[in-house]
Scaffold this motif. Structure first.
Motif, PDB file in Angstrom:
ATOM      1  N   ASP A   5       0.839  -1.191   0.000  1.00 39.37           N
ATOM      2  CA  ASP A   5       0.000   0.000   0.000  1.00 39.37           C
ATOM      3  C   ASP A   5       0.870   1.236   0.000  1.00 39.37           C
ATOM      4  O   ASP A   5       1.997   1.221   0.473  1.00 39.37           O
ATOM      5  CB  ASP A   5      -0.969  -0.001   1.181  1.00 39.37           C
ATOM      6  CG  ASP A   5      -0.285   0.005   2.522  1.00 39.37           C
ATOM      7  OD1 ASP A   5       0.947  -0.207   2.580  1.00 39.37           O
ATOM      8  OD2 ASP A   5      -0.964   0.212   3.537  1.00 39.37           O
ATOM      9  N   GLN A   6       0.331   2.295  -0.582  1.00 44.79           N
ATOM     10  CA  GLN A   6       1.050   3.558  -0.658  1.00 44.79           C
ATOM     11  C   GLN A   6       0.046   4.686  -0.507  1.00 44.79           C
ATOM     12  O   GLN A   6      -0.986   4.704  -1.180  1.00 44.79           O
ATOM     13  CB  GLN A   6       1.779   3.668  -1.992  1.00 44.79           C
ATOM     14  CG  GLN A   6       2.591   4.921  -2.133  1.00 44.79           C
ATOM     15  CD  GLN A   6       3.386   4.930  -3.426  1.00 44.79           C
ATOM     16  OE1 GLN A   6       3.338   4.001  -4.220  1.00 44.79           O
ATOM     17  NE2 GLN A   6       4.113   6.000  -3.636  1.00 44.79           N
ATOM     18  N   ARG A   7       0.350   5.600   0.400  1.00 44.92           N
ATOM     19  CA  ARG A   7      -0.542   6.734   0.616  1.00 44.92           C
ATOM     20  C   ARG A   7      -0.431   7.693  -0.557  1.00 44.92           C
ATOM     21  O   ARG A   7       0.650   8.035  -1.013  1.00 44.92           O
ATOM     22  CB  ARG A   7      -0.195   7.451   1.918  1.00 44.92           C
ATOM     23  CG  ARG A   7      -1.146   8.609   2.212  1.00 44.92           C
ATOM     24  CD  ARG A   7      -1.056   9.092   3.635  1.00 44.92           C
ATOM     25  NE  ARG A   7      -1.602   8.152   4.602  1.00 44.92           N
ATOM     26  CZ  ARG A   7      -2.910   7.990   4.849  1.00 44.92           C
ATOM     27  NH1 ARG A   7      -3.797   8.689   4.170  1.00 44.92           N
ATOM     28  NH2 ARG A   7      -3.308   7.148   5.759  1.00 44.92           N
ATOM     29  N   ASN A   8      -1.599   8.111  -1.053  1.00 44.92           N
ATOM     30  CA  ASN A   8      -1.679   9.070  -2.153  1.00 44.92           C
ATOM     31  C   ASN A   8      -2.680  10.136  -1.724  1.00 44.92           C
ATOM     32  O   ASN A   8      -3.876  10.007  -1.950  1.00 44.92           O
ATOM     33  CB  ASN A   8      -2.121   8.359  -3.435  1.00 44.92           C
ATOM     34  CG  ASN A   8      -2.064   9.259  -4.643  1.00 44.92           C
ATOM     35  OD1 ASN A   8      -1.666  10.419  -4.543  1.00 44.92           O
ATOM     36  ND2 ASN A   8      -2.460   8.742  -5.785  1.00 44.92           N
ATOM     37  N   GLY A   9      -2.207  11.167  -1.050  1.00 49.09           N
ATOM     38  CA  GLY A   9      -3.094  12.186  -0.497  1.00 49.09           C
ATOM     39  C   GLY A   9      -3.899  11.602   0.650  1.00 49.09           C
ATOM     40  O   GLY A   9      -3.343  11.062   1.589  1.00 49.09           O
ATOM     41  N   GLN A  10      -5.207  11.675   0.551  1.00 46.47           N
ATOM     42  CA  GLN A  10      -6.070  11.130   1.602  1.00 46.47           C
ATOM     43  C   GLN A  10      -6.360   9.645   1.411  1.00 46.47           C
ATOM     44  O   GLN A  10      -6.967   9.021   2.270  1.00 46.47           O
ATOM     45  CB  GLN A  10      -7.397  11.893   1.642  1.00 46.47           C
ATOM     46  CG  GLN A  10      -7.255  13.329   2.075  1.00 46.47           C
ATOM     47  CD  GLN A  10      -8.610  14.023   2.133  1.00 46.47           C
ATOM     48  OE1 GLN A  10      -9.614  13.500   1.677  1.00 46.47           O
ATOM     49  NE2 GLN A  10      -8.625  15.215   2.710  1.00 46.47           N
ATOM     50  N   HIS A  11      -5.962   9.095   0.283  1.00 51.61           N
ATOM     51  CA  HIS A  11      -6.277   7.708  -0.042  1.00 51.61           C
ATOM     52  C   HIS A  11      -5.043   6.822   0.083  1.00 51.61           C
ATOM     53  O   HIS A  11      -3.921   7.278  -0.053  1.00 51.61           O
ATOM     54  CB  HIS A  11      -6.831   7.598  -1.467  1.00 51.61           C
ATOM     55  CG  HIS A  11      -8.062   8.406  -1.680  1.00 51.61           C
ATOM     56  ND1 HIS A  11      -9.293   8.031  -1.212  1.00 51.61           N
ATOM     57  CD2 HIS A  11      -8.256   9.583  -2.313  1.00 51.61           C
ATOM     58  CE1 HIS A  11     -10.195   8.925  -1.538  1.00 51.61           C
ATOM     59  NE2 HIS A  11      -9.584   9.903  -2.203  1.00 51.61           N
ATOM     60  N   ILE A  12      -5.298   5.559   0.331  1.00 51.18           N
ATOM     61  CA  ILE A  12      -4.245   4.554   0.308  1.00 51.18           C
ATOM     62  C   ILE A  12      -4.505   3.676  -0.899  1.00 51.18           C
ATOM     63  O   ILE A  12      -5.597   3.131  -1.065  1.00 51.18           O
ATOM     64  CB  ILE A  12      -4.231   3.719   1.599  1.00 51.18           C
ATOM     65  CG1 ILE A  12      -3.924   4.614   2.792  1.00 51.18           C
ATOM     66  CG2 ILE A  12      -3.206   2.593   1.489  1.00 51.18           C
ATOM     67  CD1 ILE A  12      -3.989   3.915   4.127  1.00 51.18           C
ATOM     68  N   CYS A  13      -3.510   3.573  -1.753  1.00 50.07           N
ATOM     69  CA  CYS A  13      -3.638   2.805  -2.981  1.00 50.07           C
ATOM     70  C   CYS A  13      -2.939   1.458  -2.798  1.00 50.07           C
ATOM     71  O   CYS A  13      -1.820   1.380  -2.283  1.00 50.07           O
ATOM     72  CB  CYS A  13      -2.997   3.585  -4.129  1.00 50.07           C
ATOM     73  SG  CYS A  13      -3.520   3.013  -5.736  1.00 50.07           S
TER      74      CYS A  13
END
Length: 97
Positions: free
Chosen positions: A58-66
């Motif tokens: 997983d990788q945080r992308n702003g407010q989301h975790i992708c």
């Protein structure tokens, strides 16, 4: 990562569907949840098991975790499985000699 833990993670049909979805493209937990009729905490539980088995990252992308597949673990599992076929082939060759 142990192969046993990866197989345990793969034993659940929901987690296998999640992996199939991630095979197409990286997704957020919310995007994954859209494919199921279960609570978001349940989806998070499945994603955590897949992360612990090192099958997804997983990788945080702003407010989301992708979430995305960690293909190196799949290669390790494949190599482990193929090794059994190699052993079988070697045994057959010895018996034919």
């Amino acid at each position: 990562m142990t192969i046993n833990f990866a197989f345990k993670a793969l034993s659940d049909p929901t987690r296998r569907i999640i992996l199939d979805l991630l095979r197409e493209r990286d997704l957020t937990a919310g995007e994954i949840a859209e494919h199921f009729q279960m609570t978001k905490p349940s989806i998070s539980h499945h994603l955590n098991i897949l992360k612990q088995a090192e099958l997804v990252i997983d990788q945080r992308n702003g407010q989301h975790i992708c979430y995305s597949l960690k293909t190196s673990v799949f290669q390790d599992i494949t190599n482990w499985i193929v090794s059994f076929q190699q052993i079988k082939t070697e045994r057959q060759e010895r018996h034919e000699s």
